[in-house]
Motif scaffolding. Structure first.
Motif, PDB file in Angstrom:
ATOM      1  N   ALA A  26     -80.683  13.458  28.869  1.00  0.00           N
ATOM      2  CA  ALA A  26     -79.382  14.006  29.247  1.00  0.00           C
ATOM      3  C   ALA A  26     -79.690  15.307  29.977  1.00  0.00           C
ATOM      4  CB  ALA A  26     -78.517  14.260  28.022  1.00  0.00           C
ATOM      5  N   GLU A  27     -79.520  15.283  31.291  1.00  0.00           N
ATOM      6  CA  GLU A  27     -79.976  16.402  32.117  1.00  0.00           C
ATOM      7  C   GLU A  27     -78.830  17.052  32.866  1.00  0.00           C
ATOM      8  OE1 GLU A  27     -83.827  15.697  34.143  1.00  0.00           O
ATOM      9  OE2 GLU A  27     -83.490  13.608  33.549  1.00  0.00           O
ATOM     10  N   SER A  28     -78.833  18.371  32.831  1.00  0.00           N
ATOM     11  CA  SER A  28     -77.875  19.129  33.613  1.00  0.00           C
ATOM     12  C   SER A  28     -78.628  19.871  34.718  1.00  0.00           C
ATOM     13  CB  SER A  28     -77.081  20.093  32.718  1.00  0.00           C
ATOM     14  OG  SER A  28     -76.054  20.706  33.460  1.00  0.00           O
ATOM     15  N   CYS A  29     -79.243  21.002  34.410  1.00  0.00           N
ATOM     16  CA  CYS A  29     -79.880  21.804  35.463  1.00  0.00           C
ATOM     17  C   CYS A  29     -81.047  21.096  36.146  1.00  0.00           C
ATOM     18  CB  CYS A  29     -80.310  23.162  34.923  1.00  0.00           C
ATOM     19  SG  CYS A  29     -81.610  23.102  33.680  1.00  0.00           S
ATOM     20  N   ALA A  59     -68.654  15.668  32.713  1.00  0.00           N
ATOM     21  CA  ALA A  59     -69.653  14.608  32.536  1.00  0.00           C
ATOM     22  C   ALA A  59     -70.289  14.689  31.152  1.00  0.00           C
ATOM     23  CB  ALA A  59     -70.727  14.685  33.621  1.00  0.00           C
ATOM     24  N   LYS A  60     -70.555  15.905  30.698  1.00  0.00           N
ATOM     25  CA  LYS A  60     -71.120  16.060  29.355  1.00  0.00           C
ATOM     26  C   LYS A  60     -70.180  15.459  28.319  1.00  0.00           C
ATOM     27  CE  LYS A  60     -73.703  20.316  30.429  1.00  0.00           C
ATOM     28  NZ  LYS A  60     -73.510  20.237  31.884  1.00  0.00           N
ATOM     29  N   VAL A  77     -74.381  26.341  28.869  1.00  0.00           N
ATOM     30  CA  VAL A  77     -75.778  26.742  28.707  1.00  0.00           C
ATOM     31  C   VAL A  77     -75.901  27.446  27.362  1.00  0.00           C
ATOM     32  CG1 VAL A  77     -77.699  28.067  29.669  1.00  0.00           C
ATOM     33  CG2 VAL A  77     -76.068  26.930  31.199  1.00  0.00           C
ATOM     34  N   SER A  78     -76.162  26.652  26.334  1.00  0.00           N
ATOM     35  CA  SER A  78     -76.226  27.192  24.979  1.00  0.00           C
ATOM     36  C   SER A  78     -76.997  26.235  24.075  1.00  0.00           C
ATOM     37  CB  SER A  78     -74.812  27.387  24.419  1.00  0.00           C
ATOM     38  OG  SER A  78     -74.146  26.142  24.299  1.00  0.00           O
ATOM     39  N   ILE A 101     -81.092  18.828  28.368  1.00  0.00           N
ATOM     40  CA  ILE A 101     -81.528  20.029  29.096  1.00  0.00           C
ATOM     41  C   ILE A 101     -80.324  20.640  29.791  1.00  0.00           C
ATOM     42  CG2 ILE A 101     -83.109  20.949  30.841  1.00  0.00           C
ATOM     43  CD1 ILE A 101     -84.552  18.114  30.569  1.00  0.00           C
ATOM     44  N   THR A 102     -80.080  21.932  29.548  1.00  0.00           N
ATOM     45  CA  THR A 102     -78.997  22.642  30.208  1.00  0.00           C
ATOM     46  C   THR A 102     -79.442  24.073  30.481  1.00  0.00           C
ATOM     47  OG1 THR A 102     -76.654  23.256  30.094  1.00  0.00           O
ATOM     48  CG2 THR A 102     -77.851  23.208  27.998  1.00  0.00           C
ATOM     49  N   GLY A 103     -79.177  24.558  31.678  1.00  0.00           N
ATOM     50  CA  GLY A 103     -79.639  25.903  31.994  1.00  0.00           C
ATOM     51  C   GLY A 103     -79.069  26.431  33.290  1.00  0.00           C
TER      52      GLY A 103
END
Length: 162
Positions: A26-29, A59-60, A77-78, A101-103
């Protein structure tokens, strides 16, 4: 991605294949870079179950069930959201292990409390507590922050198979 990362990915996939385990991301940044790296390797379909690119807050919530009130309370981002992303990817897939991953990759989007280069990771494995990793890479440039995040995601996945 570099040859070194491809080699690590191939070794990781072999280890998961030998244990009969599957991975979800599960990817964000990172925008799917971890899934892309893993699927560059021939035979990865035996291990990579699916990848979610959950770049937006919507989306999350919609794809992997991250609670909107969690995002509202802590920000995307937490630590809580990274954990929820990993747990959501596990719950919405047939995988045994999932990384979230979130950033803030930059160059914009950073704040005093969440600067450019801050990345949170969650690692969920069936039957185990969800792990968290926080990295503060600094303002290394977008490409370098994302690459470092991919490296740390691989490290977490390596750790999960122990």
């Amino acid at each position: 991605m570099t040859l070194d990362l491809r080699g690590r990915a191939a070794t990781l996939l072999d280890a998961y294949r030998q244990k009969g385990l599957k991975i979800a991301t599960a990817e964000s940044c990172t925008g799917g870079l971890v899934a892309a790296l893993l699927t560059e390797i021939s035979g990865s379909s035996a291990v990579v179950e699916r990848g979610f690119v959950t770049y937006s807050n919507e989306a999350k919530a919609e794809m992997i069930g991250v609670a909107a009130d969690l995002i509202a309370a802590y920000g995307a981002v937490s630590e809580p959201v990274a954990r929820a992303m990993a747990e959501g990817a596990l719950a919405h897939s047939r995988a045994d292990v999932a990384v979230g991953i979130t950033g803030v990759a930059g160059p914009t989007g950073g704040t005093a409390t969440k600067p450019v280069g801050l990345v949170h990771f969650g690692l969920a494995r069936k039957g185990s507590p969800t792990l968290h990793l926080e990295r503060r890479y600094g303002d290394l440039g977008r490409e370098n922050v994302r690459r470092r995040a991919v490296e740390d995601a691989l490290s977490l996945l390596e750790q999960a198979i122990g």
